[in-house]
Every structure is written in C-alpha cells, then in structure tokens.
Motif scaffolding. Structure first.
Motif, PDB file in Angstrom:
ATOM      1  N   ARG A 214       0.799  -1.220   0.000  1.00  0.00           N
ATOM      2  CA  ARG A 214       0.000   0.000   0.000  1.00  0.00           C
ATOM      3  C   ARG A 214       0.834   1.274   0.000  1.00  0.00           C
ATOM      4  NH1 ARG A 214      -5.055  -2.253   3.714  1.00  0.00           N
ATOM      5  NH2 ARG A 214      -5.853  -3.601   2.029  1.00  0.00           N
ATOM      6  N   ASP A 215       2.085   1.207   0.462  1.00  0.00           N
ATOM      7  CA  ASP A 215       2.950   2.380   0.394  1.00  0.00           C
ATOM      8  C   ASP A 215       3.300   2.743  -1.049  1.00  0.00           C
ATOM      9  OD1 ASP A 215       2.941   2.597   3.125  1.00  0.00           O
ATOM     10  OD2 ASP A 215       4.921   1.708   3.422  1.00  0.00           O
ATOM     11  N   GLU A 216       3.133   1.793  -1.965  1.00  0.00           N
ATOM     12  CA  GLU A 216       3.444   2.038  -3.377  1.00  0.00           C
ATOM     13  C   GLU A 216       2.197   2.326  -4.198  1.00  0.00           C
ATOM     14  OE1 GLU A 216       6.386  -0.675  -5.189  1.00  0.00           O
ATOM     15  OE2 GLU A 216       6.294  -1.772  -3.287  1.00  0.00           O
ATOM     16  N   ALA A 217       1.079   2.548  -3.543  1.00  0.00           N
ATOM     17  CA  ALA A 217      -0.205   2.625  -4.246  1.00  0.00           C
ATOM     18  C   ALA A 217      -0.230   3.667  -5.356  1.00  0.00           C
ATOM     19  CB  ALA A 217      -1.327   2.905  -3.245  1.00  0.00           C
ATOM     20  N   TYR A 218       0.441   4.780  -5.203  1.00  0.00           N
ATOM     21  CA  TYR A 218       0.332   5.852  -6.194  1.00  0.00           C
ATOM     22  C   TYR A 218       1.580   5.998  -7.053  1.00  0.00           C
ATOM     23  CZ  TYR A 218      -4.002   6.544  -3.885  1.00  0.00           C
ATOM     24  OH  TYR A 218      -5.264   6.310  -3.386  1.00  0.00           O
ATOM     25  N   ALA A 219       2.452   4.979  -7.012  1.00  0.00           N
ATOM     26  CA  ALA A 219       3.547   4.915  -7.975  1.00  0.00           C
ATOM     27  C   ALA A 219       2.964   4.513  -9.324  1.00  0.00           C
ATOM     28  CB  ALA A 219       4.592   3.905  -7.518  1.00  0.00           C
ATOM     29  N   ASP A 220       3.515   5.046 -10.391  1.00  0.00           N
ATOM     30  CA  ASP A 220       2.930   4.793 -11.708  1.00  0.00           C
ATOM     31  C   ASP A 220       3.557   3.560 -12.365  1.00  0.00           C
ATOM     32  OD1 ASP A 220       1.053   5.468 -13.709  1.00  0.00           O
ATOM     33  OD2 ASP A 220       2.675   6.269 -14.944  1.00  0.00           O
ATOM     34  N   HIS A 221       3.309   2.416 -11.756  1.00  0.00           N
ATOM     35  CA  HIS A 221       3.741   1.153 -12.342  1.00  0.00           C
ATOM     36  C   HIS A 221       2.829   0.040 -11.835  1.00  0.00           C
ATOM     37  CE1 HIS A 221       5.624   0.100  -8.492  1.00  0.00           C
ATOM     38  NE2 HIS A 221       6.262   1.252  -8.528  1.00  0.00           N
ATOM     39  N   PRO A 222       2.771  -1.086 -12.557  1.00  0.00           N
ATOM     40  CA  PRO A 222       1.933  -2.199 -12.095  1.00  0.00           C
ATOM     41  C   PRO A 222       2.517  -2.836 -10.849  1.00  0.00           C
ATOM     42  CG  PRO A 222       3.173  -2.831 -14.060  1.00  0.00           C
ATOM     43  CD  PRO A 222       3.425  -1.372 -13.840  1.00  0.00           C
ATOM     44  N   LEU A 223       1.655  -3.525 -10.091  1.00  0.00           N
ATOM     45  CA  LEU A 223       2.076  -4.204  -8.870  1.00  0.00           C
ATOM     46  C   LEU A 223       1.461  -5.599  -8.847  1.00  0.00           C
ATOM     47  CD1 LEU A 223       1.501  -1.238  -6.391  1.00  0.00           C
ATOM     48  CD2 LEU A 223       3.734  -2.210  -7.002  1.00  0.00           C
ATOM     49  N   PRO A 224       2.163  -6.593  -8.279  1.00  0.00           N
ATOM     50  CA  PRO A 224       1.630  -7.955  -8.247  1.00  0.00           C
ATOM     51  C   PRO A 224       0.478  -8.086  -7.256  1.00  0.00           C
ATOM     52  CG  PRO A 224       3.674  -7.833  -6.995  1.00  0.00           C
ATOM     53  CD  PRO A 224       3.499  -6.494  -7.662  1.00  0.00           C
ATOM     54  N   ILE A 225      -0.540  -8.875  -7.649  1.00  0.00           N
ATOM     55  CA  ILE A 225      -1.682  -9.098  -6.761  1.00  0.00           C
ATOM     56  C   ILE A 225      -1.932 -10.590  -6.537  1.00  0.00           C
ATOM     57  CG2 ILE A 225      -2.828  -6.916  -7.293  1.00  0.00           C
ATOM     58  CD1 ILE A 225      -4.628  -8.469  -9.265  1.00  0.00           C
ATOM     59  N   GLY A 226      -1.010 -11.449  -7.021  1.00  0.00           N
ATOM     60  CA  GLY A 226      -1.156 -12.892  -6.840  1.00  0.00           C
ATOM     61  C   GLY A 226      -1.677 -13.574  -8.086  1.00  0.00           C
ATOM     62  N   ASP A 227      -1.495 -14.898  -8.133  1.00  0.00           N
ATOM     63  CA  ASP A 227      -1.952 -15.719  -9.260  1.00  0.00           C
ATOM     64  C   ASP A 227      -1.367 -15.263 -10.592  1.00  0.00           C
ATOM     65  OD1 ASP A 227      -4.038 -17.756  -8.223  1.00  0.00           O
ATOM     66  OD2 ASP A 227      -4.641 -15.868  -7.266  1.00  0.00           O
ATOM     67  N   GLY A 228      -0.172 -14.679 -10.552  1.00  0.00           N
ATOM     68  CA  GLY A 228       0.485 -14.234 -11.762  1.00  0.00           C
ATOM     69  C   GLY A 228      -0.115 -12.998 -12.392  1.00  0.00           C
ATOM     70  N   GLN A 229      -0.993 -12.312 -11.664  1.00  0.00           N
ATOM     71  CA  GLN A 229      -1.684 -11.132 -12.197  1.00  0.00           C
ATOM     72  C   GLN A 229      -1.158  -9.855 -11.543  1.00  0.00           C
ATOM     73  OE1 GLN A 229      -4.005 -11.851 -14.785  1.00  0.00           O
ATOM     74  NE2 GLN A 229      -2.957 -13.798 -14.395  1.00  0.00           N
ATOM     75  N   THR A 230      -1.480  -8.716 -12.140  1.00  0.00           N
ATOM     76  CA  THR A 230      -1.041  -7.426 -11.615  1.00  0.00           C
ATOM     77  C   THR A 230      -2.194  -6.436 -11.592  1.00  0.00           C
ATOM     78  OG1 THR A 230      -0.408  -6.630 -13.827  1.00  0.00           O
ATOM     79  CG2 THR A 230       1.298  -7.743 -12.519  1.00  0.00           C
ATOM     80  N   ILE A 231      -2.029  -5.405 -10.772  1.00  0.00           N
ATOM     81  CA  ILE A 231      -2.892  -4.229 -10.853  1.00  0.00           C
ATOM     82  C   ILE A 231      -2.197  -3.265 -11.813  1.00  0.00           C
ATOM     83  CG2 ILE A 231      -1.797  -3.231  -8.796  1.00  0.00           C
ATOM     84  CD1 ILE A 231      -4.402  -1.813  -8.159  1.00  0.00           C
ATOM     85  N   SER A 232      -2.909  -2.812 -12.831  1.00  0.00           N
ATOM     86  CA  SER A 232      -2.303  -1.967 -13.857  1.00  0.00           C
ATOM     87  C   SER A 232      -1.848  -0.636 -13.280  1.00  0.00           C
ATOM     88  CB  SER A 232      -3.306  -1.708 -14.985  1.00  0.00           C
ATOM     89  OG  SER A 232      -3.636  -2.897 -15.661  1.00  0.00           O
ATOM     90  N   GLN A 233      -0.849  -0.046 -13.944  1.00  0.00           N
ATOM     91  CA  GLN A 233      -0.380   1.264 -13.501  1.00  0.00           C
ATOM     92  C   GLN A 233      -1.507   2.283 -13.678  1.00  0.00           C
ATOM     93  OE1 GLN A 233       2.450   1.457 -17.120  1.00  0.00           O
ATOM     94  NE2 GLN A 233       2.346   3.568 -16.394  1.00  0.00           N
TER      95      GLN A 233
END
Length: 209
Positions: A34-53
């Motif tokens: 959550r500290d990286e929430a507003y960085a403009d890059h994708p982040l891993p969310i599990g199951d090989g998936q990401t939250i888009s930037q």
C-alpha cells in the motif's frame, strides 16, 4: 499522481481525472504494497496477475469514452481497481475474472469502497456476458491475439472496445474498436503497452500464462 503522471501524458477528460482522484488505489492492494499505491507502475496481486499502472487505467477509460448511463463490460477484474474507476464513469459495470480467488477479493474491495454499480462475475471473459448485453463499452486488461467475436456481437451500435492486441513481433498495442452504424468495426491503434495474456476460448490457451 494526477499532476505528475496523468495530465502531463495526455489524460484530460475531466470525468476520468475525477474518477482517478475518487478511487483509493490502496484499497485494492495487499497491505504490504500500500505504500506504493500511487507509484505509476503495475504491482503484483497474486496468481500471476497485476494491478495496472494508474496511467494505463486512465488511458483505457479515456479511450473508451464512457459517459453516465453507459453499460460497460470489464474483462480481467484482477484487483477490482480499474472496475471501480469505470464504475465512477458508467451507469452499470459487469466485470469478469477467471480466477475465483481474485474475483472474491475484488468483490470485497469494491463493496468496501462503495462501488455498488459494479458486478463481479467469475468466468471466461473472452465469452463476454451476453445476458447483460448490449454494451456501450468493453474494456480488457489482458492482451489477446485478436478481438474476441463474442465481444463484437455484444457491442451496441456506436460502442467501443478498448483492449491490448499482440502483434506478430511479440509487442502489444492498445487499440480502440468502434462499431460503426453499418456494423463494421473501425480500429485505431493508440499506444504500445504490456499486459498479461488474455486466456480463454477466444483468447490464448492456458499455456501462454
């Protein structure tokens, strides 16, 4: 995020900017990220998936030209963040996620943030959701080899599909497909992107994951 990452890169639609301000990205992330929430890059969310930037979420929403009252199909719910943004723009959003655990987590996060007009469905997103069609816009957060035929069949006249397509060299481009009055799709190439594969009957086989 708005001033540094979105407006300077061409996100100018006031409704999209307001939606991006209103949706708390941290609510759709694991606590450790959550500290990286507003960085403009994708982040891993599990199951090989990401939250888009954030920029890609905003770019997709702006390209889809969503207006109040629109019916939207969102393919690849993931964390639910993009669906929440779309929910701020549209009348109703149906969001499809093929991984049951991600779908459940997204539904919880959407409920917790008050996105009552976003409905999460577990299934093969390449098949669309015909029971709620026609859609004014269909957006996808995964890259396919072609536009799934069911999406074209479920698109309203004048409707827009915004999705990443993979081309022969292995790269990807975000495209907008608009259904013209005569039913023929008009395709515009928008920007180079990088997404996870669109897996399903009308996408890639599971071996592409």
């Amino acid at each position: 995020m708005i001033a540094w990452h979105l407006e300077p890169r061409g996100i100018r639609d006031p409704a999209v900017l307001a939606a991006m301000r209103a949706v708390p990205r941290e609510a759709f992330l694991p606590a450790r990220l959550r500290d990286e929430a507003y960085a403009d890059h994708p982040l891993p969310i599990g199951d090989g998936q990401t939250i888009s930037q954030p920029y890609v979420v905003a770019l997709t929403a702006q390209a889809a030209r969503i207006r109040p009252g629109d019916r939207v199909l969102d393919v690849g719910t993931g964390s639910g963040y993009a669906a929440a943004v779309l929910g701020r723009l549209a009348g109703e959003v149906w969001s499809i996620e093929r991984v049951p655990g991600l779908a459940a987590g997204a539904a919880d996060a959407l409920a917790a943030t008050g996105a009552s007009n976003v409905h999460v469905v577990t299934g093969d997103g390449t098949l669309g959701s015909p029971e709620h069609a026609p859609y004014d816009a269909i957006v996808a957060a995964a890259a396919g080899p072609d536009v799934p035929l069911p999406w074209l069949e479920q698109l309203a006249d004048g409707g827009r599909i915004v999705m990443p397509l993979e081309h022969g060299t292995g790269g990807q481009h975000l495209v907008r497909i608009t259904r013209s009055p005569d039913g023929e799709p008009e395709i515009e190439r928008l920007e180079s992107v990088r997404f996870v594969p669109l897996v399903g009957e009308h996408g890639w086989h599971r071996g592409r994951e």
